[in-house]
Write a protein that holds these residues in place. Structure first.
Motif, mmCIF file in Angstrom:
data_model
loop_
_atom_site.group_PDB
_atom_site.id
_atom_site.type_symbol
_atom_site.label_atom_id
_atom_site.label_comp_id
_atom_site.label_asym_id
_atom_site.label_seq_id
_atom_site.Cartn_x
_atom_site.Cartn_y
_atom_site.Cartn_z
ATOM 1 N N ALA A 12 0.830 -1.208 0.000
ATOM 2 C CA ALA A 12 0.000 0.000 0.000
ATOM 3 C C ALA A 12 0.866 1.261 0.000
ATOM 4 O O ALA A 12 0.587 2.219 -0.723
ATOM 5 N N ILE A 13 1.921 1.278 0.801
ATOM 6 C CA ILE A 13 2.820 2.438 0.863
ATOM 7 C C ILE A 13 3.521 2.642 -0.478
ATOM 8 O O ILE A 13 3.629 3.749 -0.983
ATOM 9 N N VAL A 14 4.006 1.566 -1.082
ATOM 10 C CA VAL A 14 4.688 1.661 -2.376
ATOM 11 C C VAL A 14 3.727 2.162 -3.451
ATOM 12 O O VAL A 14 4.082 3.021 -4.270
ATOM 13 N N LEU A 15 2.505 1.660 -3.469
ATOM 14 C CA LEU A 15 1.519 2.135 -4.448
ATOM 15 C C LEU A 15 1.184 3.612 -4.230
ATOM 16 O O LEU A 15 1.081 4.385 -5.192
ATOM 17 N N PHE A 16 1.025 4.017 -2.991
ATOM 18 C CA PHE A 16 0.729 5.421 -2.700
ATOM 19 C C PHE A 16 1.882 6.326 -3.131
ATOM 20 O O PHE A 16 1.673 7.377 -3.742
ATOM 21 N N MET A 17 3.122 5.933 -2.829
ATOM 22 C CA MET A 17 4.293 6.727 -3.220
ATOM 23 C C MET A 17 4.400 6.805 -4.740
ATOM 24 O O MET A 17 4.740 7.859 -5.292
ATOM 25 N N SER A 18 4.102 5.734 -5.428
ATOM 26 C CA SER A 18 4.130 5.727 -6.894
ATOM 27 C C SER A 18 3.074 6.678 -7.456
ATOM 28 O O SER A 18 3.318 7.407 -8.418
ATOM 29 N N PHE A 19 1.892 6.672 -6.861
ATOM 30 C CA PHE A 19 0.802 7.557 -7.273
ATOM 31 C C PHE A 19 1.211 9.028 -7.130
ATOM 32 O O PHE A 19 1.047 9.822 -8.061
ATOM 33 N N ILE A 20 1.769 9.393 -6.005
ATOM 34 C CA ILE A 20 2.204 10.778 -5.766
ATOM 35 C C ILE A 20 3.353 11.145 -6.709
ATOM 36 O O ILE A 20 3.366 12.228 -7.300
ATOM 37 N N LEU A 21 4.315 10.273 -6.869
ATOM 38 C CA LEU A 21 5.457 10.527 -7.744
ATOM 39 C C LEU A 21 5.011 10.714 -9.191
ATOM 40 O O LEU A 21 5.553 11.570 -9.909
ATOM 41 N N TYR A 22 4.021 9.972 -9.630
ATOM 42 C CA TYR A 22 3.480 10.127 -10.984
ATOM 43 C C TYR A 22 2.978 11.553 -11.206
ATOM 44 O O TYR A 22 3.274 12.185 -12.218
#
Length: 149
Positions: A12-22
């Motif tokens: 969940a943390i990795v997906l959230f960080m990827s979403f923000i970075l995008y």
């Protein structure tokens, strides 16, 4: 494969960080989003802040201050009758906070005590006005904000 609760949190943390970075990368790369500063060379501008405050104080100490008035024809700057118009020198800078491409300056060169900035030069919205001027060797700075319809 079974995922325990610790693995789920990491995913969940990795997906959230990827979403923000995008979205961060999208805003930085896309020319549609303008990321310019309001003032070029901000730190040099900040270094002379004390001098700017002295010019603002000089303008506040005047008995008769210049008036910046919104009229149907545009924005009119009216200097007090105590000043001789041909001795007033300086510039009127108009800043559009939402789009620096609309910023412009007008030199102060007067034959009568008023200066008109035509409404045709002003797009609707907020305008910040900085009037840097001098009279008899003393420097002044007058600031104001207007909204044009």
């Amino acid at each position: 494969m079974k995922i325990n609760w610790g693995g789920g949190i990491v995913i969940a943390i990795v997906l959230f960080m990827s979403f923000i970075l995008y979205f961060v990368i999208k805003v930085q790369v896309n020319p549609k989003y303008d990321n310019d500063l309001v003032v070029e060379e901000y730190y040099k501008h900040d270094a002379v802040f004390g001098q700017e405050m002295k010019r603002v104080q000089n303008a506040e100490d005047l008995d008769q201050k210049p008036l910046i008035v919104k009229t149907a024809a545009g924005i009119t700057v009216v200097f007090p009758s105590a000043f001789k118009p041909h001795k007033i020198k300086g510039t009127v800078s108009l800043y559009r906070p939402s789009n620096k491409k609309l910023d412009f300056e007008i030199p102060i060169s007067l034959s009568n005590p008023s200066l008109l900035i035509p409404k045709s030069n002003l797009v609707g919205g907020r305008w910040d006005i900085n009037m840097e001027w001098q009279y008899d060797g003393k420097q002044y700075l007058t600031k104001d904000t207007f909204y044009i319809n």
